[in-house]
Design a protein around this motif. Structure first.
Motif, short mmCIF file in Angstrom:
data_model
loop_
_atom_site.label_atom_id
_atom_site.label_comp_id
_atom_site.label_asym_id
_atom_site.label_seq_id
_atom_site.Cartn_x
_atom_site.Cartn_y
_atom_site.Cartn_z
N PRO A 15 31.59 -18.08 1.37
CA PRO A 15 31.72 -17.95 2.83
C PRO A 15 31.36 -19.23 3.57
CG PRO A 15 30.65 -16.01 1.92
CD PRO A 15 30.77 -17.01 0.80
N SER A 65 30.42 -13.15 9.33
CA SER A 65 30.58 -13.39 7.90
C SER A 65 29.23 -13.59 7.23
CB SER A 65 31.48 -14.61 7.69
OG SER A 65 31.60 -14.91 6.32
N THR A 82 34.10 -12.88 1.52
CA THR A 82 33.89 -12.20 2.80
C THR A 82 34.86 -11.05 2.98
OG1 THR A 82 33.16 -14.29 3.77
CG2 THR A 82 33.77 -12.54 5.30
#
Length: 637
Positions: free
Chosen positions: A96, A252, A421
């Protein structure tokens, strides 16, 4: 003279001599070091940071790792679990963060957006720590197993890129790159095979050191920046600039912290068991507050999200050194190393192929941990199949085809730009949709194609008579065992239902157990072959061909059955489906004639439990024909 006694502190709270603290603490640092520095190395290479920036990231990482470990192990107020738990940057955040950094333009611009998300996610974790116990039900093994598997698989392309040279100009056809990567991986595997204990825990570190040394001797590793780096340097807050805040990036990173909170919870309970200290909900809250605070500090001091390092949990078990002050000493050592830029420069000089070989082993191991977690999932429940398949499928889709992120609005590109994510969010949302919204019907547990199926929610609502009628075939005759299992409702899943029958069997009085044993037919008898004892008995014994015996074999089994009944007063009960064949059954029966009556009573119960397990699996298979066909096609029985 009045005597006095001094209460000895719990081993966790024992303050060891300074020398021992230093040695044991350094051992923790060695086991931790490779995992600690690999995150900034991977991130820097992926988003295009300079070697000077990487050196600072490594020093900042070690510096804040030390602070985080002291907070978690020593603790203050309601922060820190006060157990020997060492803190490190979580691998869950790597992909991420790379996606966030690249979406923001890469380089230090991307790094500032990462830090903004890290700071906010750390604060969120800190404040939700007391209520996380209520949220953990949304993170069962089907979610955490999917996410951990996705993390390992999605990171493998990053490791593969490093293995072929990394950077903007990879050389997959260069045999030297391949030799360094595979050589490093081979060293790690060899150490794991030959050594046990502490050496096995530092296999990755040894692989990196040996791989780099060979590359340096051959002229492929350069450490020019070491001479240019200072001996002493302090990482300052916001060294790269003021953080930037993006809503999508923050969401996220919050998802990442929720997933790591589940891992931290597991590590806290595991460590509590290892050090023989009871862990409660308040301890989990303390640990998560420490995670949140350390993560926020990381964002301020140019580092990343923090969690408990499972590698060091294993080291506590291995060494049996339970003092939390050992981890605090390790934290002090890391702070000191983080104040030496030359140490960071040495790490920054590791060649990409060497790093890639080590990363292949580390990331694949993460995926295996995910497989282990998924092994606890009930895949007879088709909903869990959908959750795992959809989340992993979408994660790999955007990992293999990263350009699909450009097909969605800019605010969603960070989510679609990261397989971890997207896969994590998918697993969480599908788990809520399937298991928490609307009526929960549960998996089918009985029935057959063309007939009405019985689902788990219906089982929990059955009367005792209906329950016995549905599941009475698991045991021979009219046994009260099934009725006893009914009292263990409600059943949360198929495994809980299966366990209820086992527990009811072994908890029954001896008289009931004895009566149940008398109901089982002899091996290979005519009553089984002609179906008099029931279709289930016939199916049980047909697996070894006992319903089609020739005259000689029938006589042998009859002689064995007679001898067994004469000695123990019950039929010889064997789970035929687990036997290797007729000869093995005869040999096992003759061997058991030498046992005591008490031992044979216990053996008969175990065999009855095995038979019931197979019959239960038959019920579930008949109720879930599609799932059964799928599992048999892949050889998973």
């Amino acid at each position: 003279m009045r005597g006095s006694t001094t209460r000895r502190p719990h081993p966790v709270d024992e303050m060891l001599p300074v020398g021992k603290l230093a040695v044991y603490g350094f051992q923790h640092v060695l086991a931790f070091y490779a995992g600690a520095v690999i995150v900034p190395i991977l991130l820097a290479g992926a988003i295009g940071l300079s070697e000077r920036d990487l050196i600072h990231l490594i020093n900042a990482d070690l510096f804040t790792c030390g602070i985080a470990s002291i907070i978690q192990s020593v603790g203050f107020w309601k922060i820190g679990v006060r157990l020997p738990l060492l803190q490190g940057v979580t691998f869950t955040a790597v992909s991420p963060m790379i996606a966030i950094g690249l979406a923001a333009g890469g380089g230090t611009d991307g790094l500032l957006v990462i830090y903004g998300a890290v700071i906010v996610a750390g604060l969120v974790t800190f404040f939700i720590a007391p209520v996380f116990g209520k949220l953990i039900r949304f993170f069962p093994p089907v979610v955490t197993g999917s996410v951990i598997t996705i993390i390992g698989i999605a990171l493998l392309p990053v490791a593969a890129l490093d293995a072929v040279g990394g950077g903007s100009d990879p050389q997959p056809t260069d045999p030297r790159n391949l030799a360094y990567a595979l050589g490093t991986l081979a060293v790690i595997v060899l150490i794991q095979r030959v050594f046990r204990g502490f050496m096995a825990t530092v296999a990755v570190l040894i692989g990196l050191v040996l791989g780099t040394l060979v590359a340096w001797l051959l002229g492929d590793a350069h450490f020019d920046s070491v001479a240019d780096s200072d001996w002493f340097g302090v990482t300052t807050p916001f060294w790269f600039g003021w953080p930037q805040f993006s809503l999508a990036a923050i969401i996220s990173m919050i998802v990442v912290m929720l997933i790591t909170a589940v891992e931290t919870t597991g590590d806290v309970f595991a460590t509590g068991e290892i050090v023989d200290k009871r862990v409660g909900s308040e301890d989990v809250a303390r640990a998560l507050r420490a995670d949140g605070l350390a993560t926020t500090i990381g964002g301020v001091f140019n580092s990343f999200p923090y969690t408990c390092f499972a590698e060091n949990v294993g080291l506590v078990r291995l060494t049996r050194v339970k003092s939390r002050y050992v981890v605090a000493a390790a934290g002090v050592i890391m702070i000191l190393i983080g104040l030496v830029p030359k140490a960071g420069a040495i790490v920054a000089g590791i060649p990409h192929p060497v790093l890639g070989g080590a990363a292949l082993a580390m990331f694949a191991t993460v995926a295996v941990v995910g497989f282990q977690t998924l092994s606890r999932v009930d895949f007879h429940d088709h909903r869990n199949v959908v959750i795992v398949a959809s989340s992993i499928g979408l994660a790999l889709f955007v990992t293999v085809q990263p350009d699909v992120a450009k097909a969605v609005p800019e605010w969603a590109q960070i989510i679609f730009g990261s397989g971890i994510t997207l896969g994590s969010i998918t697993a969480i949302l599908l788990n809520i949709v399937f298991h928490h919204i609307g009526k929960d019907f549960g998996p089918a547990v009985a029935g057959a194609p063309g007939e009405p199926t019985v689902r788990l929610d219906q089982v929990n609502k059955m009367s005792r008579e209906e329950f016995v009628e549905t599941f009475g075939r698991l045991f021979q005759g009219d046994s009260p065992i099934v009725a006893r299992a009914y009292d263990r409702r409600p059943f949360t899943d198929i495994n809980a239902l299966r366990a209820a029958f086992q527990e009811a069997l072994f908890a029954a009085p001896d008289t009931e157990q004895r009566a149940l044993m008398q109901a089982y037919p002899d091996l290979g008898c005519d009553a089984v072959a002609d179906g008099t004892t029931g279709e289930d008995s016939r199916r049980d014994q047909a697996s070894a061909g006992l319903i089609h015996l020739d005259e000689e074999s029938r006589t042998e089994f009859a002689r064995l059955a007679s001898a067994y009944r004469e000695r123990f007063g019950i039929p010889l009960i064997v789970c035929v489906r687990d036997a290797a064949g007729r000869e093995a059954l005869l040999h096992e029966g003759l061997r058991r004639l030498e046992n005591s009556p008490t031992q044979e009573h216990a053996a008969a119960l175990i065999e009855i439990a095995k038979i019931a397990n197979h019959r239960f699996s038959d019920l579930v298979a008949e109720a879930n024909p599609i799932m059964t066909a799928r599992t048999r096609a892949f050889g998973t029985h």
